[in-house]
Motif scaffolding. Structure first.
Motif, mmCIF file in Angstrom:
data_model
loop_
_atom_site.group_PDB
_atom_site.id
_atom_site.type_symbol
_atom_site.label_atom_id
_atom_site.label_comp_id
_atom_site.label_asym_id
_atom_site.label_seq_id
_atom_site.Cartn_x
_atom_site.Cartn_y
_atom_site.Cartn_z
ATOM 1 N N UNK A 138 24.756 94.206 -4.893
ATOM 2 C CA UNK A 138 25.943 95.033 -4.738
ATOM 3 C C UNK A 138 27.238 94.308 -5.040
ATOM 4 N N UNK A 139 27.159 93.019 -5.379
ATOM 5 C CA UNK A 139 28.352 92.257 -5.691
ATOM 6 C C UNK A 139 29.147 91.819 -4.477
ATOM 7 N N UNK A 140 28.572 91.975 -3.282
ATOM 8 C CA UNK A 140 29.275 91.597 -2.052
ATOM 9 C C UNK A 140 29.030 90.140 -1.677
ATOM 10 N N UNK A 141 28.054 89.521 -2.327
ATOM 11 C CA UNK A 141 27.700 88.120 -2.084
ATOM 12 C C UNK A 141 27.427 87.475 -3.440
ATOM 13 N N UNK A 185 28.615 87.534 6.599
ATOM 14 C CA UNK A 185 28.766 86.857 5.313
ATOM 15 C C UNK A 185 29.487 87.773 4.325
ATOM 16 N N UNK A 186 29.152 89.042 4.345
ATOM 17 C CA UNK A 186 29.794 90.007 3.455
ATOM 18 C C UNK A 186 31.265 90.197 3.823
ATOM 19 N N UNK A 187 31.559 90.237 5.118
ATOM 20 C CA UNK A 187 32.932 90.477 5.558
ATOM 21 C C UNK A 187 33.822 89.244 5.418
ATOM 22 N N UNK A 188 33.200 88.058 5.351
ATOM 23 C CA UNK A 188 33.970 86.826 5.253
ATOM 24 C C UNK A 188 34.133 86.100 6.569
ATOM 25 N N UNK A 211 27.588 82.490 -1.317
ATOM 26 C CA UNK A 211 28.943 82.414 -0.759
ATOM 27 C C UNK A 211 29.569 83.796 -0.769
ATOM 28 N N UNK A 212 30.552 83.970 0.091
ATOM 29 C CA UNK A 212 31.382 85.154 0.056
ATOM 30 C C UNK A 212 32.227 85.105 -1.223
#
Length: 324
Positions: free
Chosen positions: A215-218, A194-197, A130-131
């Motif tokens: 990277x903690x983006x997902x 997915x990273x941007x939302x 998830x985002x």
């Protein structure tokens, strides 16, 4: 007498050339392997890992030819129609080789009869991600959130019938949530959104999202296999998260066109098995969330038939059509 001598000499020359030509070892030139998805996709990355290793021992290069389109059907049909001489192969997965037989009317090829399976190469669970903006840190929390927000969560895939798409369909069937499918042309754009939302949820193959997770983006909530992934040791399985009978994941196989000589199929299988025994290659696959496999051609054919039957049931239950 002279004519008879000349004829006999010609006959002897032809006889001498014929066996030599027939005995030419395979392969004598580079081998094209069609990957029916875009470069940089999970299938492309996984194919290159094993093909590079096989090329070191078979004596010729394996040249990857990316032919994306129609959920993998375009590249797969190309190989189904290719000359069965061992110089055009297919590295494809559950979509074009199992799912699409049910999903796509007039497919243009039959996965069970138009190919000579060389081997099953790897199996991959999906990772449910998830985002970070979604307030869910466990799969149970995701289900609760999704039920409170029906049809508000969007998940991406590389196309109808892909493992990402059917991972979402199966998730709806076993949990009762309602989520929205968004097909993409390329895995790179799907991961970016997915990273941007732009999309909030995914049932992804690890290579598509590993960088974002690290990277903690997902956020990774669960893996769909029977055991945890070494690359994500802290992420539980779906079963560990309390959801039973959930089916998702993908696999990739190496196939030749129907009619390819058995000795060529056997040679390719031998080279593949040797590659899979390489500790460095196996470590690379583990890092990518893939489990190396080596099945004999007959076993691979049986596996494909079983997968076709399994996904047929899920597709029909979900009412999925190619127009969705």
């Amino acid at each position: 007498m002279k004519k008879a001598f000349v004829a006999a000499a010609v006959a002897c020359t032809i006889a001498a050339i014929g066996p030599t030509h027939a005995a030419d070892p395979y392969p004598t030139r580079p081998i094209t392997v069609v990957v029916p998805f875009a470069g940089g996709s999970a299938s492309d990355v996984l194919a290159r890992v094993v093909l590079d290793r096989m090329g070191n021992t078979i004596g010729q290069r394996f040249v990857v030819d990316n032919r994306p389109g129609a959920g993998g059907n375009i590249g797969s049909q190309m190989v189904a129609n290719a000359t069965p001489d061992g110089y055009t192969l297919l590295y494809a997965g559950s979509g074009p080789i199992a799912v699409n037989k049910t999903l796509t009317p007039n497919l243009g090829y039959d996965p069970e009869t138009d190919f000579a399976p060389v081997t099953l190469s790897v199996v991959l669970p999906n990772v449910i991600v998830v985002n970070p903006k979604i307030p869910a840190n466990t799969l149970a929390e995701l289900v609760t959130y999704a039920k409170a927000h029906p049809k508000e969560l969007y998940y991406g895939s590389v196309g109808i019938g892909s493992s990402q798409h059917l991972g979402g369909v199966s998730f709806e069937q076993v949990t009762g949530v309602q989520i929205v499918h968004v097909p993409y042309r390329a895995a790179s754009q799907m991961s970016t959104d997915l990273i941007s939302g732009e999309t909030q949820l995914g049932f992804q193959l690890l290579p598509n999202v590993l960088a974002g997770i690290r990277g903690g983006q997902i956020k990774a909530l669960a893996v769909t296999g029977d055991k945890r992934l070494p690359a994500l040791p802290d992420v539980p399985t779906v079963a560990e998260s309390g959801i039973e009978n959930y089916r998702a994941g993908s696999w990739f196989a190496l196939l030749a066109p129907k009619g390819t000589p058995p000795e060529i199929v056997a040679r390719l299988q031998k080279e593949h098995d040797a590659a899979m025994a390489d500790p460095e290659l196996r470590a690379r696959y583990v890092e990518l969330g893939a489990e190396p496999v080596a099945l004999a051609p007959a076993e691979a054919a049986k596996f494909i038939s079983n997968e076709i039957a399994t996904w047929r049931e899920i597709i029909r239950k979900g009412g999925i059509t190619i127009g969705q």
